[in-house]
Write an enzyme that holds these catalytic residues in place. Structure first.
Site, short mmCIF file in Angstrom:
data_model
loop_
_atom_site.label_atom_id
_atom_site.label_comp_id
_atom_site.label_asym_id
_atom_site.label_seq_id
_atom_site.Cartn_x
_atom_site.Cartn_y
_atom_site.Cartn_z
N SER A 143 -13.59 -6.64 5.53
CA SER A 143 -13.64 -6.63 6.90
C SER A 143 -15.07 -6.18 7.41
CB SER A 143 -12.75 -5.43 7.14
OG SER A 143 -12.88 -4.15 6.49
N HIS A 166 -10.11 -0.83 13.24
CA HIS A 166 -10.28 -1.71 11.96
C HIS A 166 -10.06 -3.33 12.33
CE1 HIS A 166 -9.69 -3.16 7.93
NE2 HIS A 166 -10.04 -2.21 7.51
N CYS A 209 -23.35 8.01 27.82
CA CYS A 209 -24.28 8.04 28.56
C CYS A 209 -25.75 8.65 27.75
CB CYS A 209 -24.29 8.69 29.98
SG CYS A 209 -23.08 8.22 30.95
N THR A 218 -13.17 0.67 7.18
CA THR A 218 -13.15 1.64 7.35
C THR A 218 -14.55 2.81 7.20
OG1 THR A 218 -12.68 1.43 4.89
CG2 THR A 218 -10.68 1.99 6.36
N CYS A 223 -0.75 -6.59 8.00
CA CYS A 223 -0.73 -5.37 7.43
C CYS A 223 0.22 -4.36 8.44
CB CYS A 223 -2.10 -4.63 7.41
SG CYS A 223 -2.11 -2.89 6.58
N TYR A 272 -9.48 -12.52 2.09
CA TYR A 272 -9.57 -11.22 2.22
C TYR A 272 -9.71 -10.48 0.74
CZ TYR A 272 -9.19 -6.59 4.64
OH TYR A 272 -9.51 -5.40 5.29
N CYS A 278 0.29 4.21 5.21
CA CYS A 278 0.53 3.22 4.22
C CYS A 278 1.80 3.82 3.22
CB CYS A 278 -0.78 2.60 3.54
SG CYS A 278 -0.11 1.26 2.34
N ASN A 303 -8.21 -8.18 0.07
CA ASN A 303 -6.82 -7.27 -0.08
C ASN A 303 -5.80 -8.36 -0.51
OD1 ASN A 303 -8.29 -5.72 1.39
ND2 ASN A 303 -6.52 -4.89 2.59
N CYS A 353 1.17 -4.42 -1.42
CA CYS A 353 0.52 -4.34 -0.17
C CYS A 353 1.07 -5.50 0.60
CB CYS A 353 -0.91 -4.76 -0.60
SG CYS A 353 -2.00 -5.15 1.02
#
Length: 658
Positions: A403, A502, A123, A527, A476, A381, A632, A383, A351
């Site tokens: 991202s 994410h 608020c 991130t 992922c 991407y 991870c 990655n 990965c």
């Protein structure tokens, strides 16, 4: 004597618009001043609806006399009646005055209840709220604020929900509140945060209703959390304690690393998802040697170039293999091909997304794009490996995204090449979330769309959707944990907290964060976007505290890998330094217990401070039975011992790079 009932049927057919309406704070009853319109009230707390008597008298009907459909109709009518009151005003100024009058008539809270535990977040002003069950099972809300407008918002919503049980409040469609928000829009449009106040007060009511529906026990699943304040760090739950253990690193390790890096002119770029022990030492060493950086995958390579330009002769990468490859490629492109880029493991640091893009299904996906006799662009991407990017570009024109820029990348391509087909991959969740986001944009106006990209409108987004495809077999393993049951627990117990997610999380968590974002209480992105969102909200809270002197607690659900906590804690501590001790930040880890390693699952020795929890990912692959990971397992291959081994070997005969 107070009356807890009121007529809730829409009375416009019987009440001319010119008839003034008076709101009585004491009885909580709307009364017409027209002498021809009579209302009869029962002094019973379990009465929530009314019916029109054939003789023109409104008669309040007890709850037990209403069918389920009639109760639903009563809910609808209570909102319609409230909306009609504001619609009868001539302009937005009169509407605002009426809202403020509601606020002045709201019975406030004692100062002892105006604390951080009762605070409503999101608020523009300070709002506190409490709730309790009355004898008939309905909820009695009470609230206060330092603003008559915010008090008015509370009073209006309390009136609309009056007499309902916790379960009934939770079943009221959001569209009811949205319709009220549309009606009040012109009166609340001074700032976005003020407009969001209505929805955040409503969410605060729902959160308290959930607690009361569970017997006052709070969330059915309590997640671990870390609270950061000037007094220090407080960890709740064994998982949070395992993360907090290394936030104050060993001074000897810090000094040893800083001295070695400075002597050998080594720069370090690390990802946010590093093990907390490693991040703790890196963060502290970075205060002595400036060429240590913890960031997301997009920024790592840029930081490496800056370090080399500042005199570093070697770059050590703490991340997975595609990050090291990207650093190598960007340094080569910048003319620094002679500078070695070092990893911390002899074996592959993989990965799950990168591996999905190297599998045969992904190649078949790209071959489908190649066969299409229309313009196509492959948006891949970051990655993923350089091998995958090169192989893909040989089939379909390919551009890399992250991202944080995937939305603008897709929109820019669609603007530059009319009719282009976009093939996104390999992250299935991000692709689905991208489609979800664009579908949401089609429900908004052109101004909201143009805020994302000036060359697009609702119609161009609608035309793009059939030409936007995404790969369906890549996830992922970290962000996969934020699905189904975990998201349901967040929604049930933490819906009034700030939501961060994410872009790679499953659709359920994405939807929750997007809903929160629409009322100024959430963010979806990279991130870095998450870290920026937390620091921006903290900055606003510090400004409010400086003006009001009131205490405040900000609560954030961390919808990404738990390794981010080190950077969050360091950022928050830096911002709190030198400020009044008024604001604290709680970071909530929405992790499944099966995604956490314990001494029983890995056969490790019990550490008393951790209660049997092992820092880092769960044993083996670090995954839960549902397929997700609290952290991870690939990132955790970058251990502190491996880091010291590599930097110690630098500039020695044994460590020469061929």
């Amino acid at each position: 004597m107070s009356y807890s009932t009121r007529t809730v049927t829409r009375c416009q057919p019987y009440l001319p618009q010119a008839t003034p309406i008076r709101y009585s704070r004491v009885s909580h009853v709307f009364k017409s001043t027209s002498t021809s319109h009579k209302t009869v009230f029962f002094r019973k707390q379990n009465c929530i609806a009314s019916r029109k008597h054939p003789c023109g008298v409104q008669v309040v009907v007890p709850r037990c006399a209403l069918s389920i459909s009639e109760q639903s109709s009563a809910v609808s009518d209570s909102f319609e009646l409230m909306i009609s009151k504001f619609e009868n005003t001539e302009n937005s100024q009169d509407r605002l005055k009426m809202l403020m009058k509601f606020g002045r008539n709201l019975q406030g809270l004692p100062k002892t209840d105006q604390d951080i535990d009762n605070r409503i977040m999101g608020c523009a002003t300070q709002v506190w709220m409490k709730a309790k069950k009355s004898g008939d099972g309905s909820i009695e809300f009470s609230a206060d604020s330092d603003s008559d407008v915010s008090r008015g918002i509370c009073a209006v919503l309390f009136e609309c929900f009056q007499g309902m049980t916790p379960e009934e409040i939770l079943q009221v469609p959001a569209a009811r509140v949205a319709a009220l928000g549309t009606c009040l829009g012109s009166a609340l449009s001074s700032t976005p945060s003020r407009s969001n106040g209505l929805y955040n007060v409503h969410e605060g009511m729902r959160a308290r209703a959930r607690v009361l529906s569970q017997g006052g026990q709070g969330a059915s699943q309590v997640f671990p959390s870390l609270t950061i304040s000037q007094a220090g760090i407080r960890a709740e739950g064994a998982f949070a304690q395992s993360q907090a253990l290394f936030l104050t690193p060993d001074p000897a390790s810090v000094q040893r690393l800083a001295d070695t890096l400075a002597a050998k002119k080594i720069g370090i770029v690390a990802h946010f998802y590093m093990d907390p022990e490693v991040q703790g030492v890196l963060s502290a060493a970075g205060k002595q040697w400036p060429h240590v950086d913890i960031s997301d995958s997009l920024v790592m390579a840029d930081r490496a170039v800056a370090m080399v330009e500042a005199g570093c002769t070697k770059i050590v990468v703490l991340g997975v293999d595609f990050m090291a490859e990207n650093v190598r490629a960007v340094l080569d492109g910048a003319g620094w091909g002679e500078v070695p880029v070092l990893r911390l493991a002899a074996e592959d640091i993989g990965c799950s997304l990168a591996e999905a893009a190297e599998a045969e299904p992904y190649m078949r996906y790209l071959e489908e794009a190649q066969a299409l006799q229309e313009p196509s662009l492959h948006v891949i991407y970051i990655n993923t490996s350089l091998y995958t990017k090169g192989r893909a570009h040989a089939l379909v024109p390919t551009i890399t995204c992250t991202s944080s820029n995937v939305v603008t990348t897709v929109l820019q391509a669609a603007a530059q090449v009319p009719g282009i087909n976009i093939w996104y991959g390999p992250d299935t969740y991000m692709g689905g979330n991208l489609v979800d986001l664009f579908e949401r944009l089609t429900q908004l106006g052109d101004d909201e769309v143009k805020a994302l990209h000036p060359e697009h409108t609702v119609e161009t987004i609608r035309a793009l959707l059939p030409r936007l495809r995404y790969f369906r077999e890549g996830t992922c393993i970290v962000h996969h944990v934020f699905g189904g049951e975990v998201c349901a627990a967040v929604r049930a117990g933490y819906s009034d907290a700030f939501q961060t997610a994410h872009f790679e999380v499953p659709g359920e968590m994405f939807t929750l964060a997007m809903e929160a974002k629409e009322r100024g209480m959430g963010t979806v992105g990279s991130t870095k976007n998450i870290l920026d969102f937390i620091s921006d909200r903290l900055s606003e809270a510090l400004d409010r505290g400086a003006r009001s002197g009131e205490r405040e607690r900000l609560r954030f659900v961390l919808g990404t890998e738990a390794g981010m906590i080190t950077s969050i804690v360091n950022k928050v501590k830096d911002m709190l330094a030198g400020q009044q001790d008024l604001v604290e930040v709680e970071v909530i880890f929405p992790v499944s217990s099966s995604a956490i390693a314990t001494t029983e699952t890995v056969g490790a020795e019990v550490v008393p401070e951790l209660g049997g929890v092992v820092p880092g990912a769960a044993g083996g692959e670090g995954c839960s039975a549902e397929g997700g990971c609290a952290s991870c397992p690939y990132m955790k291959m970058n251990s502190l011992s491996a880091l010291f081994r590599v930097v110690d070997l630098c500039n020695t005969p044994a460590g020469e790079v061929a």
